[in-house]
Design an enzyme around this catalytic site. Structure first.
Site, PDB file in Angstrom:
ATOM      1  N   ASN A  29      18.874  32.185 -24.610  1.00 40.62           N
ATOM      2  CA  ASN A  29      19.215  33.477 -25.605  1.00 40.62           C
ATOM      3  C   ASN A  29      19.864  34.506 -24.795  1.00 40.62           C
ATOM      4  O   ASN A  29      19.505  35.209 -23.813  1.00 40.62           O
ATOM      5  CB  ASN A  29      17.728  33.922 -26.203  1.00 40.62           C
ATOM      6  CG  ASN A  29      17.947  35.488 -26.799  1.00 40.62           C
ATOM      7  OD1 ASN A  29      19.047  35.724 -27.180  1.00 40.62           O
ATOM      8  ND2 ASN A  29      16.800  36.176 -26.984  1.00 40.62           N
ATOM      9  N   LYS A  31      21.380  37.200 -25.626  1.00 43.98           N
ATOM     10  CA  LYS A  31      21.090  38.734 -26.085  1.00 43.98           C
ATOM     11  C   LYS A  31      22.494  39.217 -26.149  1.00 43.98           C
ATOM     12  O   LYS A  31      23.587  38.720 -26.358  1.00 43.98           O
ATOM     13  CB  LYS A  31      20.056  39.508 -25.296  1.00 43.98           C
ATOM     14  CG  LYS A  31      18.877  38.713 -25.048  1.00 43.98           C
ATOM     15  CD  LYS A  31      17.630  39.510 -24.293  1.00 43.98           C
ATOM     16  CE  LYS A  31      16.437  38.544 -24.293  1.00 43.98           C
ATOM     17  NZ  LYS A  31      15.452  39.435 -23.614  1.00 43.98           N
ATOM     18  N   HIS A 117      12.734  38.200 -33.136  1.00 43.41           N
ATOM     19  CA  HIS A 117      12.680  38.487 -31.459  1.00 43.41           C
ATOM     20  C   HIS A 117      11.899  39.892 -31.497  1.00 43.41           C
ATOM     21  O   HIS A 117      12.317  40.815 -31.933  1.00 43.41           O
ATOM     22  CB  HIS A 117      14.058  38.383 -30.849  1.00 43.41           C
ATOM     23  CG  HIS A 117      13.581  38.536 -29.535  1.00 43.41           C
ATOM     24  ND1 HIS A 117      13.529  39.712 -28.642  1.00 43.41           N
ATOM     25  CD2 HIS A 117      13.914  37.501 -28.452  1.00 43.41           C
ATOM     26  CE1 HIS A 117      13.530  39.278 -27.381  1.00 43.41           C
ATOM     27  NE2 HIS A 117      13.582  37.891 -27.329  1.00 43.41           N
ATOM     28  N   GLU A 119      12.511  42.201 -29.386  1.00 45.17           N
ATOM     29  CA  GLU A 119      13.564  43.283 -29.249  1.00 45.17           C
ATOM     30  C   GLU A 119      13.894  43.716 -30.683  1.00 45.17           C
ATOM     31  O   GLU A 119      14.557  45.041 -30.781  1.00 45.17           O
ATOM     32  CB  GLU A 119      14.722  42.963 -28.544  1.00 45.17           C
ATOM     33  CG  GLU A 119      14.247  42.824 -27.060  1.00 45.17           C
ATOM     34  CD  GLU A 119      14.886  41.904 -26.101  1.00 45.17           C
ATOM     35  OE1 GLU A 119      16.093  41.261 -26.372  1.00 45.17           O
ATOM     36  OE2 GLU A 119      14.520  41.415 -24.964  1.00 45.17           O
ATOM     37  N   GLY A 190      11.223  39.471 -19.637  1.00 45.00           N
ATOM     38  CA  GLY A 190      12.282  40.239 -18.446  1.00 45.00           C
ATOM     39  C   GLY A 190      11.472  41.023 -17.476  1.00 45.00           C
ATOM     40  O   GLY A 190      12.162  41.882 -16.931  1.00 45.00           O
TER      41      GLY A 190
END
Ligand code: PGA
Length: 261
Positions: A29, A31, A117, A119, A190
């Site tokens: 991913n 992003k 996700h 986020e 992260g």
């Protein structure tokens, strides 16, 4: 065992022992990172690396939407390297500026789409929207990769199982063998932190209790070449959703080799 798709049908053929290995998925991913050049380099290098490995690893490359076509040009048909989008809209078409429908994602040549996700949930995406996205994704012939996971507060309060159950309930009506679930504790994304392996196993078992054993469950959150081997040793874990470490071609190649063992 996961049976949908060309990759799985090739599962036993390349194994010299004739032993059937469970498919491992590595989902990269990216992003909102990368460039057209990096996408070309990644697809080229990964394609070569995967060609040398047994068929039991499927790598799904999820670059930003603007690079899906570029990536597709670099990926041969039916290879172990597949293309995925990072989201799609719940409606088939219409006045939704800036959005991408599931059919459009499929049209580009993607096979997978990451949905829900954390986020995107943090930016306001609701369970109802995510369910709508999964329904349209399935109708378009995509495999949804649905992300679930608890916050740090919920983890510390011992509420992981409760949160997972609530997040998964809306998807219990869908064909479970056509979905992938990614268990991604929000506090592990992260941050360099990961749950203990026993906690990952427990969360995966909880997910399978809600959706059944036909749904492959991946782990995501600070996966890297150092911790992937230990995570993939857990029998409940069918692969990994990788963010930061997937941006480095060398580290992604190292991880595909680990997953192939
Ligand atoms: P990370 O991200 O590997 O950088 O923690 C994972 C994800 O957000 O899917």
């Amino acid at each position: 065992m996961y049976t949908a798709g060309v990759d799985c049908q090739r599962l036993t053929r390349d194994l010299p022992t004739g032993k059937t290995l469970a498919m491992k998925f590595l989902i990269a991913n990216w992003k909102m990172n990368g460039s057209a050049e990096r996408v070309r380099e990644f697809a080229f290098s990964m394609n070569q690396a995967l060609g040398r490995l047994p068929c039991a690893v499927t790598c799904v490359f999820c670059p930003p939407a603007s690079y899906l076509s570029e990536a597709k040009l670099m990926l041969p048909q039916n290879a172990q390297l597949k293309l995925g989008a990072q989201t799609c809209h719940s409606k088939a078409s219409g006045a939704y500026t800036g959005e991408l429908s599931a059919a459009m994602v499929r049209d580009i040549g993607a096979d997978y789409v990451i949905l829900g996700h954390s986020e995107r949930r943090a930016a306001g995406e609701s369970d109802t929207e995510i369910l709508g996205q999964a329904v349209t994704a399935l109708a378009a012939g995509l495999t949804p990769v649905i992300c679930v996971g608890e916050s740090r507060e919920a983890y510390e309060a011992g509420k992981t199982a409760e949160i997972l159950k609530a997040q998964l309930q809306p998807f219990a009506t869908l064909a479970s063998s056509k979905l992938l679930i990614a268990y991604e504790p929000i506090w592990a994304i992260g941050t360099g932190l990961t749950p203990k392996t026993a906690e990952i196993s427990a969360a995966h078992a909880q997910i399978k209790m809600v959706l059944g054993s036909a749904t492959p469950v991946l782990y995501g959150g600070s996966v890297n070449p150092t911790n992937l081997g230990e995570i993939l040793k857990l029998s409940e874990v069918a692969g990994a959703l990788i963010g930061g470490a997937s941006l480095e071609i060398e580290s992604m190649m190292a991880m595909t080799e680990i997953a192939a063992k």
